[in-house]
Design a protein around this motif. Structure first.
Motif, PDB file in Angstrom:
ATOM      1  N   LEU A  96      85.966  20.516 100.500  1.00  0.00           N
ATOM      2  CA  LEU A  96      85.088  20.947  99.489  1.00  0.00           C
ATOM      3  C   LEU A  96      84.855  22.284  99.376  1.00  0.00           C
ATOM      4  O   LEU A  96      84.691  23.031 100.635  1.00  0.00           O
ATOM      5  CB  LEU A  96      83.640  20.243  99.830  1.00  0.00           C
ATOM      6  CG  LEU A  96      82.478  20.631  99.082  1.00  0.00           C
ATOM      7  CD1 LEU A  96      82.643  20.251  97.549  1.00  0.00           C
ATOM      8  CD2 LEU A  96      81.211  19.998  99.657  1.00  0.00           C
ATOM      9  N   THR A  97      84.806  22.948  98.500  1.00  0.00           N
ATOM     10  CA  THR A  97      84.580  24.383  98.036  1.00  0.00           C
ATOM     11  C   THR A  97      83.333  24.368  97.244  1.00  0.00           C
ATOM     12  O   THR A  97      83.156  23.709  96.456  1.00  0.00           O
ATOM     13  CB  THR A  97      85.540  25.116  97.214  1.00  0.00           C
ATOM     14  OG1 THR A  97      86.898  24.950  97.962  1.00  0.00           O
ATOM     15  CG2 THR A  97      85.290  26.703  96.900  1.00  0.00           C
ATOM     16  N   THR A  98      82.252  25.377  97.848  1.00  0.00           N
ATOM     17  CA  THR A  98      81.157  25.195  97.257  1.00  0.00           C
ATOM     18  C   THR A  98      80.805  26.487  96.591  1.00  0.00           C
ATOM     19  O   THR A  98      81.367  27.729  97.424  1.00  0.00           O
ATOM     20  CB  THR A  98      79.952  25.248  98.227  1.00  0.00           C
ATOM     21  OG1 THR A  98      79.953  23.769  98.935  1.00  0.00           O
ATOM     22  CG2 THR A  98      78.555  24.890  97.612  1.00  0.00           C
ATOM     23  N   THR A  99      80.403  26.840  95.428  1.00  0.00           N
ATOM     24  CA  THR A  99      80.121  28.150  94.509  1.00  0.00           C
ATOM     25  C   THR A  99      78.611  28.387  94.749  1.00  0.00           C
ATOM     26  O   THR A  99      77.929  27.263  94.176  1.00  0.00           O
ATOM     27  CB  THR A  99      80.672  28.065  93.501  1.00  0.00           C
ATOM     28  OG1 THR A  99      82.279  27.631  93.145  1.00  0.00           O
ATOM     29  CG2 THR A  99      80.578  29.521  92.346  1.00  0.00           C
ATOM     30  N   TRP A 100      78.460  29.369  95.081  1.00  0.00           N
ATOM     31  CA  TRP A 100      76.701  29.671  95.534  1.00  0.00           C
ATOM     32  C   TRP A 100      76.573  30.688  94.394  1.00  0.00           C
ATOM     33  O   TRP A 100      77.379  31.893  94.310  1.00  0.00           O
ATOM     34  CB  TRP A 100      76.479  30.255  96.764  1.00  0.00           C
ATOM     35  CG  TRP A 100      76.901  29.135  97.867  1.00  0.00           C
ATOM     36  CD1 TRP A 100      78.128  28.948  98.546  1.00  0.00           C
ATOM     37  CD2 TRP A 100      76.052  28.416  98.515  1.00  0.00           C
ATOM     38  NE1 TRP A 100      78.015  28.286  99.353  1.00  0.00           N
ATOM     39  CE2 TRP A 100      76.589  27.785  99.568  1.00  0.00           C
ATOM     40  CE3 TRP A 100      74.645  28.202  98.406  1.00  0.00           C
ATOM     41  CZ2 TRP A 100      76.175  26.681 100.284  1.00  0.00           C
ATOM     42  CZ3 TRP A 100      74.198  27.004  99.257  1.00  0.00           C
ATOM     43  CH2 TRP A 100      74.883  26.550 100.138  1.00  0.00           C
ATOM     44  N   GLY A 101      75.370  30.685  93.774  1.00  0.00           N
ATOM     45  CA  GLY A 101      74.490  31.648  93.006  1.00  0.00           C
ATOM     46  C   GLY A 101      73.399  31.983  93.644  1.00  0.00           C
ATOM     47  O   GLY A 101      72.901  31.312  94.518  1.00  0.00           O
ATOM     48  N   GLY A 102      72.802  33.192  93.049  1.00  0.00           N
ATOM     49  CA  GLY A 102      71.505  33.396  93.901  1.00  0.00           C
ATOM     50  C   GLY A 102      70.559  34.299  93.005  1.00  0.00           C
ATOM     51  O   GLY A 102      70.930  34.682  92.054  1.00  0.00           O
ATOM     52  N   THR A 103      69.318  34.451  93.515  1.00  0.00           N
ATOM     53  CA  THR A 103      68.172  35.332  93.019  1.00  0.00           C
ATOM     54  C   THR A 103      67.877  36.184  94.152  1.00  0.00           C
ATOM     55  O   THR A 103      67.993  35.823  95.354  1.00  0.00           O
ATOM     56  CB  THR A 103      67.390  34.534  92.682  1.00  0.00           C
ATOM     57  OG1 THR A 103      66.594  33.692  93.575  1.00  0.00           O
ATOM     58  CG2 THR A 103      67.947  33.668  91.081  1.00  0.00           C
ATOM     59  N   PHE A 104      67.392  37.238  93.740  1.00  0.00           N
ATOM     60  CA  PHE A 104      66.697  38.234  94.947  1.00  0.00           C
ATOM     61  C   PHE A 104      65.490  38.748  94.299  1.00  0.00           C
ATOM     62  O   PHE A 104      65.313  38.894  92.887  1.00  0.00           O
ATOM     63  CB  PHE A 104      67.681  39.330  95.267  1.00  0.00           C
ATOM     64  CG  PHE A 104      67.828  40.377  94.294  1.00  0.00           C
ATOM     65  CD1 PHE A 104      67.160  41.692  94.330  1.00  0.00           C
ATOM     66  CD2 PHE A 104      68.932  40.256  93.292  1.00  0.00           C
ATOM     67  CE1 PHE A 104      67.420  42.600  93.391  1.00  0.00           C
ATOM     68  CE2 PHE A 104      68.982  41.189  92.494  1.00  0.00           C
ATOM     69  CZ  PHE A 104      68.526  42.356  92.507  1.00  0.00           C
ATOM     70  N   ARG A 105      64.416  39.223  95.345  1.00  0.00           N
ATOM     71  CA  ARG A 105      63.292  39.902  94.842  1.00  0.00           C
ATOM     72  C   ARG A 105      63.082  40.863  96.017  1.00  0.00           C
ATOM     73  O   ARG A 105      63.275  40.885  97.149  1.00  0.00           O
ATOM     74  CB  ARG A 105      62.252  38.938  94.625  1.00  0.00           C
ATOM     75  CG  ARG A 105      61.999  37.866  95.383  1.00  0.00           C
ATOM     76  CD  ARG A 105      61.083  36.882  95.215  1.00  0.00           C
ATOM     77  NE  ARG A 105      60.028  36.813  96.080  1.00  0.00           N
ATOM     78  CZ  ARG A 105      58.956  36.436  96.033  1.00  0.00           C
ATOM     79  NH1 ARG A 105      58.279  36.065  94.950  1.00  0.00           N
ATOM     80  NH2 ARG A 105      58.008  36.338  97.357  1.00  0.00           N
ATOM     81  N   VAL A 106      62.471  42.088  95.380  1.00  0.00           N
ATOM     82  CA  VAL A 106      62.397  43.123  96.382  1.00  0.00           C
ATOM     83  C   VAL A 106      60.595  43.359  96.730  1.00  0.00           C
ATOM     84  O   VAL A 106      60.272  43.492  95.755  1.00  0.00           O
ATOM     85  CB  VAL A 106      63.152  44.469  95.856  1.00  0.00           C
ATOM     86  CG1 VAL A 106      62.568  45.629  96.638  1.00  0.00           C
ATOM     87  CG2 VAL A 106      64.334  44.334  95.721  1.00  0.00           C
ATOM     88  N   ASP A 107      60.248  43.209  97.744  1.00  0.00           N
ATOM     89  CA  ASP A 107      58.947  43.444  98.254  1.00  0.00           C
ATOM     90  C   ASP A 107      58.128  42.501  97.180  1.00  0.00           C
ATOM     91  O   ASP A 107      57.135  43.085  96.829  1.00  0.00           O
ATOM     92  CB  ASP A 107      58.425  45.047  98.034  1.00  0.00           C
ATOM     93  CG  ASP A 107      58.962  45.884  99.308  1.00  0.00           C
ATOM     94  OD1 ASP A 107      59.379  45.281 100.208  1.00  0.00           O
ATOM     95  OD2 ASP A 107      59.149  47.189  98.838  1.00  0.00           O
ATOM     96  N   GLY A 108      58.442  41.502  97.094  1.00  0.00           N
ATOM     97  CA  GLY A 108      57.513  40.270  96.416  1.00  0.00           C
ATOM     98  C   GLY A 108      57.597  40.448  94.934  1.00  0.00           C
ATOM     99  O   GLY A 108      56.748  39.900  94.251  1.00  0.00           O
ATOM    100  N   SER A 109      58.447  41.247  94.333  1.00  0.00           N
ATOM    101  CA  SER A 109      58.639  41.399  93.073  1.00  0.00           C
ATOM    102  C   SER A 109      59.183  39.978  92.368  1.00  0.00           C
ATOM    103  O   SER A 109      59.232  39.358  92.839  1.00  0.00           O
ATOM    104  CB  SER A 109      59.527  42.625  92.633  1.00  0.00           C
ATOM    105  OG  SER A 109      60.774  42.264  92.875  1.00  0.00           O
ATOM    106  N   ALA A 110      59.308  40.123  90.897  1.00  0.00           N
ATOM    107  CA  ALA A 110      59.827  39.004  90.138  1.00  0.00           C
ATOM    108  C   ALA A 110      61.055  38.790  90.572  1.00  0.00           C
ATOM    109  O   ALA A 110      62.246  39.863  90.831  1.00  0.00           O
ATOM    110  CB  ALA A 110      59.700  39.122  88.581  1.00  0.00           C
ATOM    111  N   SER A 111      61.649  37.508  90.706  1.00  0.00           N
ATOM    112  CA  SER A 111      63.045  37.128  90.860  1.00  0.00           C
ATOM    113  C   SER A 111      64.075  37.711  89.944  1.00  0.00           C
ATOM    114  O   SER A 111      63.828  37.520  88.690  1.00  0.00           O
ATOM    115  CB  SER A 111      63.334  35.785  91.220  1.00  0.00           C
ATOM    116  OG  SER A 111      62.730  35.416  92.237  1.00  0.00           O
TER     117      SER A 111
END
Length: 141
Positions: A96-111
């Motif tokens: 199985l190959t899994t492709t990962w996407g993501g989100t980030f937020r800095v100091d509690g800001s919006a994702s």
């Protein structure tokens, strides 16, 4: 941010199969993974607290016979199975190959979406697919 995303210790999801062990020609093999499909990491980057959430977006099942099955779900065991494959007789190694996407937020800001994706490759599983043969017997022997 993508550089940090690529270095996260994302899990290499393990291929589970049913039936466990050998399979039979004419009966589909069920694939699934029960590993975590969402991971959250908190990093300190240049004095800022950055929270990155990685989510498995695509699962590519390498069946071992040259066929790849791409799904957006991690499959499920029988009877709720969603990923199956039929085999001829032989020995096969699936993974199985899994492709990962993501989100980030800095100091509690919006994702915000992480630009790009990264992949992990799970360990392979090897199994035999056997052909069942009927055998006539004499019930009086």
């Amino acid at each position: 941010m993508f550089r940090y995303f690529q270095t996260l210790p994302l899990p290499a999801l393990v291929t589970q199969q049913q039936p466990p062990g050998d399979a039979l020609v004419g009966l589909p093999v069920v694939f699934f993974t029960d590993g975590p499909t969402t991971q959250t990491f908190t990093l300190d980057i240049r004095g800022f607290t950055v929270e990155i959430t990685a989510t498995a977006e695509t699962f590519t099942w390498h069946t071992g016979d040259g066929t790849d099955l791409a799904t957006t779900d991690p499959g499920a065991p029988y009877p709720d199975h969603t990923v199956t494959h039929d085999y001829g007789p032989g020995s096969y190694t699936a993974s199985l190959t899994t492709t990962w996407g993501g989100t980030f937020r800095v100091d509690g800001s919006a994702s915000v979406d992480v630009p790009g994706t990264t992949t992990t490759d799970g360990p392979p599983v090897t199994f035999d697919v056997l052909e069942a043969r009927a055998v006539l017997t004499d019930p009086y022997d």
